[in-house]
Design a protein around this motif. Structure first.
Motif, short mmCIF file in Angstrom:
data_model
loop_
_atom_site.label_atom_id
_atom_site.label_comp_id
_atom_site.label_asym_id
_atom_site.label_seq_id
_atom_site.Cartn_x
_atom_site.Cartn_y
_atom_site.Cartn_z
N ALA A 12 0.82 -1.21 0.00
CA ALA A 12 0.00 0.00 0.00
C ALA A 12 0.85 1.26 0.00
CB ALA A 12 -0.92 0.01 1.21
N LEU A 13 0.58 2.16 -0.95
CA LEU A 13 1.11 3.51 -0.91
C LEU A 13 0.23 4.32 0.02
CD1 LEU A 13 1.52 3.36 -4.66
CD2 LEU A 13 3.33 4.47 -3.36
N LEU A 14 0.81 4.95 1.02
CA LEU A 14 0.06 5.72 2.00
C LEU A 14 0.05 7.18 1.59
CD1 LEU A 14 1.42 4.07 5.27
CD2 LEU A 14 -0.65 3.49 3.99
N MET A 15 -1.12 7.67 1.21
CA MET A 15 -1.21 9.02 0.69
C MET A 15 -2.48 9.72 1.16
SD MET A 15 0.34 8.83 -3.14
CE MET A 15 2.04 8.28 -3.41
N HIS A 16 -2.50 11.04 1.03
CA HIS A 16 -3.67 11.82 1.41
C HIS A 16 -4.75 11.68 0.35
CE1 HIS A 16 -1.56 13.70 4.72
NE2 HIS A 16 -0.55 13.94 3.92
N ASP A 17 -6.01 11.77 0.80
CA ASP A 17 -7.12 11.70 -0.14
C ASP A 17 -7.75 13.07 -0.39
OD1 ASP A 17 -8.33 12.14 2.26
OD2 ASP A 17 -9.48 10.27 2.28
N ARG A 18 -7.09 14.14 0.13
CA ARG A 18 -7.52 15.53 -0.05
C ARG A 18 -8.81 15.86 0.67
NH1 ARG A 18 -6.44 15.73 -6.50
NH2 ARG A 18 -4.19 15.50 -6.47
N ARG B 239 5.80 8.24 -8.26
CA ARG B 239 4.42 8.03 -7.82
C ARG B 239 4.01 9.34 -7.16
NH1 ARG B 239 1.45 3.07 -8.61
NH2 ARG B 239 2.97 1.42 -8.86
N ARG B 240 3.10 10.03 -7.76
CA ARG B 240 2.83 11.41 -7.35
C ARG B 240 1.85 11.47 -6.19
NH1 ARG B 240 4.60 15.86 -6.18
NH2 ARG B 240 4.03 17.78 -7.25
N HIS B 241 2.21 12.30 -5.22
CA HIS B 241 1.36 12.49 -4.06
C HIS B 241 0.22 13.46 -4.36
CE1 HIS B 241 -0.16 13.59 -0.22
NE2 HIS B 241 0.44 14.76 -0.19
N VAL C 223 -4.12 10.55 -6.46
CA VAL C 223 -2.87 10.32 -5.76
C VAL C 223 -2.40 8.89 -5.99
CG1 VAL C 223 -3.27 12.06 -4.01
CG2 VAL C 223 -4.11 9.74 -3.65
N GLY C 224 -1.09 8.73 -6.05
CA GLY C 224 -0.51 7.41 -6.28
C GLY C 224 -0.28 7.09 -7.73
N SER C 225 -0.73 7.97 -8.64
CA SER C 225 -0.55 7.71 -10.06
C SER C 225 0.93 7.79 -10.44
CB SER C 225 -1.32 8.74 -10.89
OG SER C 225 -2.71 8.58 -10.75
N LEU C 226 1.32 6.99 -11.40
CA LEU C 226 2.64 7.09 -12.00
C LEU C 226 2.65 8.24 -13.00
CD1 LEU C 226 3.00 3.30 -12.50
CD2 LEU C 226 4.72 4.64 -11.29
N ILE C 227 3.69 9.06 -12.94
CA ILE C 227 3.74 10.22 -13.81
C ILE C 227 5.20 10.58 -14.10
CG2 ILE C 227 3.68 11.85 -11.85
CD1 ILE C 227 1.94 13.70 -13.58
N TRP C 228 5.43 11.20 -15.25
CA TRP C 228 6.70 11.79 -15.65
C TRP C 228 7.77 10.78 -16.05
CZ3 TRP C 228 6.86 15.41 -10.81
CH2 TRP C 228 5.85 16.38 -10.93
N ALA C 229 7.45 9.50 -16.17
CA ALA C 229 8.46 8.55 -16.65
C ALA C 229 8.88 8.93 -18.06
CB ALA C 229 7.93 7.12 -16.63
N ALA D 168 16.55 19.73 -5.21
CA ALA D 168 15.17 20.19 -5.03
C ALA D 168 14.64 19.58 -3.74
CB ALA D 168 14.32 19.76 -6.23
N TYR D 169 13.36 19.80 -3.47
CA TYR D 169 12.71 19.10 -2.37
C TYR D 169 11.31 18.74 -2.81
CZ TYR D 169 10.62 23.68 -1.35
OH TYR D 169 9.95 24.87 -1.44
N ILE D 170 10.83 17.60 -2.31
CA ILE D 170 9.48 17.13 -2.63
C ILE D 170 8.86 16.54 -1.38
CG2 ILE D 170 9.86 16.73 -5.09
CD1 ILE D 170 10.30 13.78 -4.48
N GLY D 171 7.54 16.39 -1.41
CA GLY D 171 6.83 15.82 -0.27
C GLY D 171 7.20 14.38 -0.03
N LYS D 172 7.29 14.01 1.24
CA LYS D 172 7.73 12.66 1.60
C LYS D 172 6.77 11.57 1.17
CE LYS D 172 10.24 14.23 5.74
NZ LYS D 172 10.25 14.20 7.22
#
Length: 419
Positions: free
Chosen positions: A267-273, A346-348, A355-361, A404-408
């Protein structure tokens, strides 16, 4: 009220009635001494294994971690429980030949894994009463960085004083290629695995390098993973399933997110907004809003949850500078630290994309450091002070690269350095 049985949370609101814990019958089997648990905390969470080899994994680290973090996890592992081990997933359906648990004296039990003659990645789970209580990544590869066999390493001076500050692997964690051939297949094989900051659990990356920046639909098209019988474990997005899926951390706030991370490595643990949270942080507790900046270690040592193999670690800032400082451009095919494949993330949080989608590959990559974000990179990091949920990383695009910095909560690449 929440109580615990084995390594499972129980609630008064839960309609299922669980049996009471039996009285201990293990008086003749002494529990490990505190110093044994302390040593076990430094055991690796991943192992580099040659194809065709057999490896034995001691399970004592699971017990040591649950002892160390009992105030957060709200329990210790039962010494009366039924123990088991299993292959959680593999990225080649014929990679793992067998997984066998040898029960010695509870904490001193061992898992023996026999590999086929192929390369790839696998995750082995240790269960207590059928609940996953720890897991290990097996990186099956012919690459031997200690001896520069089937690849190489890179020494790096990040402040220009003529002294080597880092020794880097030539590839991402979990990669089966260094990417040096620059073909499409080789570049894809060089992407390796993706990790949420502070977690030891790996996640497979994108299946191709064509996601791009303009992807506006849910994209759960990760590399295929399989169970021990070769069945495909389909990724299911926000719907729980047998494969990789995304779990909102707002679900069941009585359970700490560290518990969720350990017991559900898929499980990817992410916010659901639906919740207001400024931290972009999977770990943060709902009651105190505190985080833990040392999950992957500090600038003086490797952390308990560091995902790199023995002798290696996630890089941290040194000399108050980025691990990649003085690397002019990692976007060139052959930078001074090797090839950096554009593995995506895997974007937060991303507008219009779940959330959790694969992006930018194929367009971008982030490579984690173990150093949490502070107000200025030149400041000395206080790892005990709660900080916003961001960490420093190295951003690589096709024509540009920089710190750079990104969300954990994002899942990004890792390139290990020697301890």
């Amino acid at each position: 009220m929440v109580t615990i049985s084995s390594c499972r949370y129980e609630s008064d609101d839960d309609p299922v009635i669980y049996p009471e814990e039996p009285e201990s019958t293990s008086d003749t089997i002494a529990a490990p001494k505190p110093e044994e648990y302390f040593r076990a905390l430094s055991l690796p969470n991943s192992y580099m294994v040659q194809p065709g080899e057999t490896i034995t994994i001691p399970v004592i680290k699971a017990y040591a971690v649950w002892e160390q973090y009992k105030d957060i996890l709200r329990t210790k592992l039962s010494r009366e429980a039924t123990l088991s081990a299993t292959l959680l997933w593999q990225d080649r359906k014929d990679l793992v030949a067998s997984v066998v648990l040898t029960e010695n004296e509870i904490e001193y039990s061992e898992i023996t894994v026999t590999l086929s003659n192929n390369s790839g990645n696998a995750v082995i789970a240790f269960k207590v009463d059928d609940i996953i209580c720890w897991s290990w990544h097996l990186w099956v590869t012919n690459y031997v960085p200690e001896n520069n066999i089937n690849g190489r390493t890179y020494e790096w001076d990040n402040n220009g004083d003529g002294i080597s500050d880092y020794i880097w692997m030539d590839r991402n964690l979990g990669a089966i290629s260094s990417g040096i051939k620059l073909t499409y297949v080789d570049s894809l094989d060089a992407c390796g695995l993706l990790y949420q900051w502070g977690r030891k659990e790996p996640f497979p990356g994108d299946r191709d390098l064509k996601a791009g920046f303009n992807n506006t639909i849910p994209r759960y098209y990760s590399r295929t993973i399989y169970d021990i019988d070769g069945n495909i474990l389909e990724e299911t997005g926000s719907i729980p399933g047998k494969g990789i899926h995304t779990t909102p951390i707002s679900i069941d706030k009585a359970v700490h997110n560290l518990y969720k991370a350990i017991t559900n490595p898929l499980a990817l643990l992410m916010h659901d907004r639906k919740e207001s949270n400024p931290y972009e942080e999977w770990f943060i507790s709902w009651d105190t809003k505190n985080t833990d900046n040392s999950l992957w270690g500090t600038n003086i040592g490797k952390g308990v949850f560091d995902p790199c193999p023995e002798g290696w670690r996630v890089p941290s800032y040194k000399n108050r500078l980025s691990p990649w400082n003085r690397l002019d451009n990692a976007s060139t095919p052959y930078s001074r630290l090797g090839v950096f494949p554009l593995a995506g993330v895997r974007r937060h949080i991303e507008p219009q994309i779940p959330v959790g989608s694969l992006i930018w590959a194929g367009e971008m990559a982030y490579i984690w450091s173990s150093t949490p974000m502070i107000s200025s990179p030149e400041e000395e990091v206080d790892y005990l002070k709660p900080t916003p949920g961001f960490a420093y990383a190295y951003q690589v695009l096709s024509n540009y690269s920089s710190t750079a910095y990104i969300g954990k909560s994002n899942a990004a690449s890792i390139r290990c350095v020697r301890e």
